[in-house]
Design a protein around this motif. Structure first.
Motif, PDB file in Angstrom:
ATOM      1  N   GLY A   1       0.789  -1.231   0.000  1.00 33.40           N
ATOM      2  CA  GLY A   1       0.000   0.000   0.000  1.00 33.40           C
ATOM      3  C   GLY A   1       0.818   1.276   0.000  1.00 33.40           C
ATOM      4  O   GLY A   1       0.264   2.360   0.116  1.00 33.40           O
ATOM      5  N   LEU A   2       2.140   1.140  -0.130  1.00 32.57           N
ATOM      6  CA  LEU A   2       2.978   2.335  -0.126  1.00 32.57           C
ATOM      7  C   LEU A   2       2.699   3.213  -1.345  1.00 32.57           C
ATOM      8  O   LEU A   2       2.694   4.434  -1.237  1.00 32.57           O
ATOM      9  CB  LEU A   2       4.459   1.961  -0.078  1.00 32.57           C
ATOM     10  N   ASP A   3       2.420   2.587  -2.492  1.00 33.11           N
ATOM     11  CA  ASP A   3       2.168   3.367  -3.695  1.00 33.11           C
ATOM     12  C   ASP A   3       0.926   4.243  -3.561  1.00 33.11           C
ATOM     13  O   ASP A   3       0.946   5.422  -3.885  1.00 33.11           O
ATOM     14  CB  ASP A   3       2.084   2.480  -4.934  1.00 33.11           C
ATOM     15  N   SER A   4      -0.156   3.692  -3.035  1.00 31.28           N
ATOM     16  CA  SER A   4      -1.373   4.492  -2.888  1.00 31.28           C
ATOM     17  C   SER A   4      -1.227   5.539  -1.791  1.00 31.28           C
ATOM     18  O   SER A   4      -1.730   6.655  -1.916  1.00 31.28           O
ATOM     19  CB  SER A   4      -2.598   3.612  -2.645  1.00 31.28           C
ATOM     20  N   ALA A   5      -0.515   5.199  -0.720  1.00 29.74           N
ATOM     21  CA  ALA A   5      -0.277   6.183   0.339  1.00 29.74           C
ATOM     22  C   ALA A   5       0.588   7.326  -0.192  1.00 29.74           C
ATOM     23  O   ALA A   5       0.317   8.503   0.093  1.00 29.74           O
ATOM     24  CB  ALA A   5       0.392   5.523   1.547  1.00 29.74           C
ATOM     25  N   LEU A   6       1.598   6.995  -0.979  1.00 29.00           N
ATOM     26  CA  LEU A   6       2.456   8.015  -1.582  1.00 29.00           C
ATOM     27  C   LEU A   6       1.642   8.890  -2.534  1.00 29.00           C
ATOM     28  O   LEU A   6       1.731  10.108  -2.501  1.00 29.00           O
ATOM     29  CB  LEU A   6       3.620   7.360  -2.320  1.00 29.00           C
ATOM     30  N   ARG A   7       0.840   8.243  -3.377  1.00 31.47           N
ATOM     31  CA  ARG A   7      -0.020   8.987  -4.309  1.00 31.47           C
ATOM     32  C   ARG A   7      -0.900   9.979  -3.551  1.00 31.47           C
ATOM     33  O   ARG A   7      -0.966  11.162  -3.900  1.00 31.47           O
ATOM     34  CB  ARG A   7      -0.898   8.020  -5.097  1.00 31.47           C
ATOM     35  N   ASP A   8      -1.547   9.522  -2.485  1.00 34.71           N
ATOM     36  CA  ASP A   8      -2.448  10.382  -1.728  1.00 34.71           C
ATOM     37  C   ASP A   8      -1.712  11.567  -1.108  1.00 34.71           C
ATOM     38  O   ASP A   8      -2.193  12.697  -1.134  1.00 34.71           O
ATOM     39  CB  ASP A   8      -3.161   9.584  -0.644  1.00 34.71           C
ATOM     40  N   ARG A   9      -0.531  11.317  -0.559  1.00 30.81           N
ATOM     41  CA  ARG A   9       0.235  12.390   0.093  1.00 30.81           C
ATOM     42  C   ARG A   9       0.771  13.394  -0.927  1.00 30.81           C
ATOM     43  O   ARG A   9       0.744  14.598  -0.708  1.00 30.81           O
ATOM     44  CB  ARG A   9       1.384  11.816   0.919  1.00 30.81           C
ATOM     45  N   VAL A  10       1.266  12.884  -2.058  1.00 28.74           N
ATOM     46  CA  VAL A  10       1.784  13.777  -3.097  1.00 28.74           C
ATOM     47  C   VAL A  10       0.653  14.624  -3.669  1.00 28.74           C
ATOM     48  O   VAL A  10       0.788  15.839  -3.820  1.00 28.74           O
ATOM     49  CB  VAL A  10       2.513  12.980  -4.200  1.00 28.74           C
ATOM     50  N   LEU A  11      -0.480  14.002  -3.974  1.00 31.51           N
ATOM     51  CA  LEU A  11      -1.617  14.760  -4.504  1.00 31.51           C
ATOM     52  C   LEU A  11      -2.123  15.783  -3.497  1.00 31.51           C
ATOM     53  O   LEU A  11      -2.473  16.909  -3.859  1.00 31.51           O
ATOM     54  CB  LEU A  11      -2.755  13.818  -4.910  1.00 31.51           C
ATOM     55  N   SER A  12      -2.133  15.416  -2.237  1.00 33.04           N
ATOM     56  CA  SER A  12      -2.560  16.348  -1.193  1.00 33.04           C
ATOM     57  C   SER A  12      -1.628  17.549  -1.121  1.00 33.04           C
ATOM     58  O   SER A  12      -2.076  18.700  -1.033  1.00 33.04           O
ATOM     59  CB  SER A  12      -2.607  15.621   0.153  1.00 33.04           C
ATOM     60  N   GLY A  13      -0.330  17.298  -1.180  1.00 37.14           N
ATOM     61  CA  GLY A  13       0.639  18.396  -1.152  1.00 37.14           C
ATOM     62  C   GLY A  13       0.534  19.287  -2.375  1.00 37.14           C
ATOM     63  O   GLY A  13       0.571  20.519  -2.270  1.00 37.14           O
ATOM     64  N   LEU A  14       0.374  18.681  -3.551  1.00 33.64           N
ATOM     65  CA  LEU A  14       0.242  19.474  -4.776  1.00 33.64           C
ATOM     66  C   LEU A  14      -1.065  20.257  -4.794  1.00 33.64           C
ATOM     67  O   LEU A  14      -1.094  21.425  -5.198  1.00 33.64           O
ATOM     68  CB  LEU A  14       0.321  18.563  -6.006  1.00 33.64           C
ATOM     69  N   THR A  15      -2.149  19.635  -4.335  1.00 37.13           N
ATOM     70  CA  THR A  15      -3.438  20.329  -4.280  1.00 37.13           C
ATOM     71  C   THR A  15      -3.353  21.530  -3.349  1.00 37.13           C
ATOM     72  O   THR A  15      -3.820  22.622  -3.684  1.00 37.13           O
ATOM     73  CB  THR A  15      -4.542  19.360  -3.820  1.00 37.13           C
ATOM     74  N   ARG A  16      -2.756  21.332  -2.195  1.00 43.10           N
ATOM     75  CA  ARG A  16      -2.611  22.434  -1.241  1.00 43.10           C
ATOM     76  C   ARG A  16      -1.774  23.557  -1.834  1.00 43.10           C
ATOM     77  O   ARG A  16      -2.096  24.737  -1.705  1.00 43.10           O
ATOM     78  CB  ARG A  16      -1.988  21.920   0.056  1.00 43.10           C
TER      79      ARG A  16
END
Length: 128
Positions: free
Chosen positions: A89-104
């Protein structure tokens, strides 16, 4: 020159296809791939520097990943490491964190980014 007419003309002639052209230019230049790689590498560097002061989870993650990455480099197991990270699940967790940072980032800087885009549009149209 009628500024209202000019703006309406720009909206009709340029903005209609601008989104597609920006998309195509970003794709051709691997813009997001390049930028994202640089962003994540810089973020990892900062996490590594701050790890002693960071939470135990960040330290544990860095401690877990470093030996795997070193072993993967030595043994040519990059694909296996990617599979292991994905299965855990590291890939989906990474995706979520990166998208959250970029969205912010985009939300916090939307006004400035709009001015950059508008300035580029006006200058390019003015050049002919």
């Amino acid at each position: 020159m009628d500024i209202d007419g000019w703006i309406e003309g720009a909206k009709q002639s340029v903005l209609g296809s601008l989104e597609q052209q920006v998309y195509e230019q970003a794709t051709m230049n691997n813009l997001v791939d390049t930028a994202l790689k640089a962003l994540v590498e810089a973020a990892v560097d900062r996490v590594q520097v701050q790890a002693p002061m960071a939470s135990g989870v960040a330290s544990a993650l860095m401690g877990f990943l470093q030996p795997l990455v070193n072993a993967a480099d030595q043994l040519g197991l990059d694909d296996k490491i990617m599979e292991l990270a994905s299965s855990r699940g590291l890939d989906s967790a990474l995706r979520d964190r990166v998208l959250s940072g970029l969205t912010r980032y985009l939300q916090d800087n939307g006004g400035r980014l709009m001015r950059v885009a508008l300035d580029a549009l006006v200058k390019k149209v003015a050049q002919g």
